[in-house]
Design an enzyme around this catalytic site. Sequence first.
Site, PDB file in Angstrom:
ATOM      1  CG  ASP A 377       1.111  30.252 -13.753  1.00 37.21           C
ATOM      2  OD1 ASP A 377       0.517  29.214 -14.080  1.00 37.21           O
ATOM      3  OD2 ASP A 377       0.657  31.090 -12.936  1.00 37.21           O
ATOM      4  CD  GLU A 420      -3.539  28.709 -14.710  1.00 36.52           C
ATOM      5  OE1 GLU A 420      -3.450  28.739 -13.473  1.00 36.52           O
ATOM      6  OE2 GLU A 420      -4.358  27.988 -15.322  1.00 36.52           O
TER       7      GLU A 420
END
Length: 504
Positions: A377, A420
Site C-alpha cells: 500500500d 493504491e
Amino acid sequence: MPRLDLKPKSESEIDHRKAVLSLRWLLVILASYLTVFSYLGAEGFLLASGVALAFSASNVVLMLIPQERFTGSGIQKAVTFRDLIFVPATLYLLRGQEHYLYVAFIAIFVLAVLWHDLRLVLFSLLSVSLLFGVFNYFRLFKFELDANVEQFLTLSLFFVVAIFYIFLSEGFTRDSKLSNAMLEENRIAEVMVEMTRVLSSSLNSDEVLYSIVSRLREVLDAEQCSIVRIDPKTGTAKVTVKASNPEERDIEINLDDYPELQQAYASRRLLFIPDAKPLGIIAIPMITHESVLGLIDVRSANLTPMLTDANARFFEVMASTAANALRNAQLFEEVEHRARTDFLTGLPNHRFFQATLTVELGRAQRHNHTLSLLIIDLDFLKEVNDRFGHPSGDVVIRTIADTIRSSCREIDFAARYGGEEFTVILPETPLVGATQVADRIREKIAAVQFPGIGSITASIGISNYPVNALSKEDLIRIADQALYVAKNGGRDRVAYFNYQMITK
C-alpha cells in the site's frame, strides 16, 4: 504435386484409362486381323506383321501409365501422335492396287484427330456410303471397273471403326477430366471443412497456427510448412510456427535471404516455384481486411510443373480462412488481455490476481511447497492526489507499478489490487525470503524521486502458506492484517502477522 486425397478412391469410380485402352485394343485387333490375313503368303507380310506388332506394343506401353497421369496433356499428345502413325499405316496396307481412295480416308481421319467434331463422323459415313453406292451403281450397269469391292469395304470398315474410336476415346478422356475435377473439388471441400473445424475449435493463436501448418504439411506431403509473420512497420520477419518442429517459435529471419517470400508479400498473390532448389516453393499470403498478416510457406520436393486451378483456389481459401481465424484469435486475446489487465499500470487486475492465487496455492498444496503473498500500500497517496491532482497521482501509480514489476522474478506474479494497493504472489518462497523481497521492493519504491512531489513510501504486509495461512482467503486476510500492523507501526515498513504480532 500429389492430389489432396484424404482417403482412397472408391472402387465404383470409373477407370477411364481402361475404357480408352479397351477401345484401342479393339482397333489394334481389327487392324492386325485385316492386314496380317490379307498379306498371308504375299510380299508385304513382314511389313504388315511389323505394323501390327508395333501397334500392339504401343498399347501395352500405354497400359503401364497410371490412371492419374493418363489424362495429362503430354500423354494425350503421345497417344494422338501414335494414332496418326498406325491408323494411316493400316489404311495404307488395306489400299487397293492402283487406287488412291485410301488417301481420302487418311485425310478425313487426320482431320477428325486434329479437329474433334461429330460432323466429321457423319461426313465420313456419308462419304463411304456414297463411294459404296457409286461402285454398286457401275457394277449394276455392267461397267467394267478395275476395283476390288471387297477390299474397298474392308478399308471402309477399318476407317469407320477408327473414326468412332477417336471420338469415343475423346469423350472418355473429357469425362475423365471432368470426373477428376469434381473429385478434386470434393476432396478439397472435405479438407476445407476439416481444417475449418480445427481452426474454429480454438481461439489460442499458437494452437490455430500449428493446426494450419501441421495439417497442410500432412495433406501436401511437404518437407516443411511454416507461417512467417512480417511486421508492416519495421519489415522484420519471424517464423511464428513450423510444422516440423513445434518448439521453434518466433525465430527471426532475414527477408533478404528469402526473395520469394518478399515477392509474395509485396504482390499479395500466391507464388508457385516448383523447380526451386533444393525444394519447390509455395508462398501464400494470409490476407484479411486488406492487410497481409503473414505468409504460409510450403517447401516440398513433390511439386509438379503446373499448379491446378483447384489447388490454387484451395491454397487461397485456406490462407484466407487461416488469416481470419488468426485475426479472430488475436482479437480474442486482446479482449482477454484487457479483461485481465489494469488499464493504468498494465499489471494484471484484481480479478486475474484472484484466479492466479487460486492456481498457485493449489500447486503449492499438491507439491508441498511454500507460498508467500505481499500486499503493498502506497503511503499518503491521497495527499498527493489532493495537492497535485489525480494526473500526478496516476503518474506515481504507473511508476511504482514498473518498480514492483522490475523487482520480481519471472515466476512471481505482481498485480494491482485496487486504488493504491498492489499484490505480489511469491511461489516457492518461505516467510524469510518473502520478507527480504518485500524489503527490497520497499527500498526501491522509496528511492524513486518524482519531480515536484519528492519520494513516496510504501507499507507491505506478508502472509505465508503454510506458516500462518492455509486457504486463499486466509492468505489475503492475514496479509491485510499484517499491512495494518505496518501502517500502525509508522508506515514505510514490512510486517508479517503471527500470534506474537512480530513487526519488522
